[in-house]
Design a protein around this motif. Structure first.
Motif, PDB file in Angstrom:
ATOM      1  N   MET A   1     -12.177 -69.901 -83.673  1.00  0.00           N
ATOM      2  CA  MET A   1     -11.053 -69.124 -84.160  1.00  0.00           C
ATOM      3  C   MET A   1     -11.570 -67.996 -85.062  1.00  0.00           C
ATOM      4  O   MET A   1     -12.390 -68.220 -85.938  1.00  0.00           O
ATOM      5  CB  MET A   1     -10.108 -70.016 -84.951  1.00  0.00           C
ATOM      6  CG  MET A   1      -9.459 -71.130 -84.170  1.00  0.00           C
ATOM      7  SD  MET A   1      -8.077 -70.604 -83.178  1.00  0.00           S
ATOM      8  CE  MET A   1      -6.895 -70.159 -84.396  1.00  0.00           C
ATOM      9  N   LYS A   2     -11.049 -66.828 -84.798  1.00  0.00           N
ATOM     10  CA  LYS A   2     -11.408 -65.667 -85.611  1.00  0.00           C
ATOM     11  C   LYS A   2     -10.516 -65.629 -86.848  1.00  0.00           C
ATOM     12  O   LYS A   2      -9.359 -66.012 -86.806  1.00  0.00           O
ATOM     13  CB  LYS A   2     -11.226 -64.372 -84.816  1.00  0.00           C
ATOM     14  CG  LYS A   2     -11.995 -64.336 -83.517  1.00  0.00           C
ATOM     15  CD  LYS A   2     -13.470 -64.388 -83.756  1.00  0.00           C
ATOM     16  CE  LYS A   2     -14.196 -64.342 -82.426  1.00  0.00           C
ATOM     17  NZ  LYS A   2     -15.598 -64.513 -82.533  1.00  0.00           N
ATOM     18  N   ASN A  61      -8.034 -64.853 -80.565  1.00  0.00           N
ATOM     19  CA  ASN A  61      -7.777 -66.288 -80.696  1.00  0.00           C
ATOM     20  C   ASN A  61      -7.019 -66.827 -79.493  1.00  0.00           C
ATOM     21  O   ASN A  61      -7.292 -67.941 -79.021  1.00  0.00           O
ATOM     22  CB  ASN A  61      -7.021 -66.577 -81.983  1.00  0.00           C
ATOM     23  CG  ASN A  61      -7.891 -66.396 -83.205  1.00  0.00           C
ATOM     24  OD1 ASN A  61      -9.112 -66.503 -83.124  1.00  0.00           O
ATOM     25  ND2 ASN A  61      -7.284 -66.106 -84.333  1.00  0.00           N
ATOM     26  N   ARG A  64      -9.381 -67.211 -76.573  1.00  0.00           N
ATOM     27  CA  ARG A  64     -10.233 -68.391 -76.758  1.00  0.00           C
ATOM     28  C   ARG A  64      -9.478 -69.662 -76.407  1.00  0.00           C
ATOM     29  O   ARG A  64     -10.014 -70.550 -75.752  1.00  0.00           O
ATOM     30  CB  ARG A  64     -10.729 -68.458 -78.193  1.00  0.00           C
ATOM     31  CG  ARG A  64     -11.569 -69.704 -78.457  1.00  0.00           C
ATOM     32  CD  ARG A  64     -12.441 -69.574 -79.648  1.00  0.00           C
ATOM     33  NE  ARG A  64     -13.049 -70.729 -80.207  1.00  0.00           N
ATOM     34  CZ  ARG A  64     -13.493 -71.813 -79.610  1.00  0.00           C
ATOM     35  NH1 ARG A  64     -13.343 -71.965 -78.331  1.00  0.00           N
ATOM     36  NH2 ARG A  64     -14.069 -72.805 -80.252  1.00  0.00           N
TER      37      ARG A  64
END
Length: 75
Positions: A1-2, A61, A64
């Motif tokens: 997660m960014k 996110n 991902r």
């Protein structure tokens, strides 16, 4: 997660000449290199990115999560 705050800190690196690092962090490698070599499109792109950063982080996110879900589905 960014992380949103981490992305904003990387965005601030433009003040010392490292524009585009925030774009590389959220997975936009080629535009990150463009920002790096053109000093954030002469500062204009850097200012625009200030407002686009939250959506870039959300999109990175989301991509991902989709990748993780597809990998789990294949197994």
């Amino acid at each position: 997660m960014k992380s949103g705050p981490a992305t904003f800190i990387l965005w601030l690196l433009c003040l010392v000449g490292l524009c585009g690092i925030h774009r590389i962090y959220v997975g936009r490698f080629w535009t990150g290199l463009l920002w790096l070599f053109t000093f954030g499109l002469l500062g204009i792109g850097q200012i625009i990115d200030l407002f686009l950063l939250p959506s870039m982080v959300r999109q990175a996110n989301l991509e991902r999560r989709v990748d993780v879900m597809e990998a789990a589905r294949v197994r």
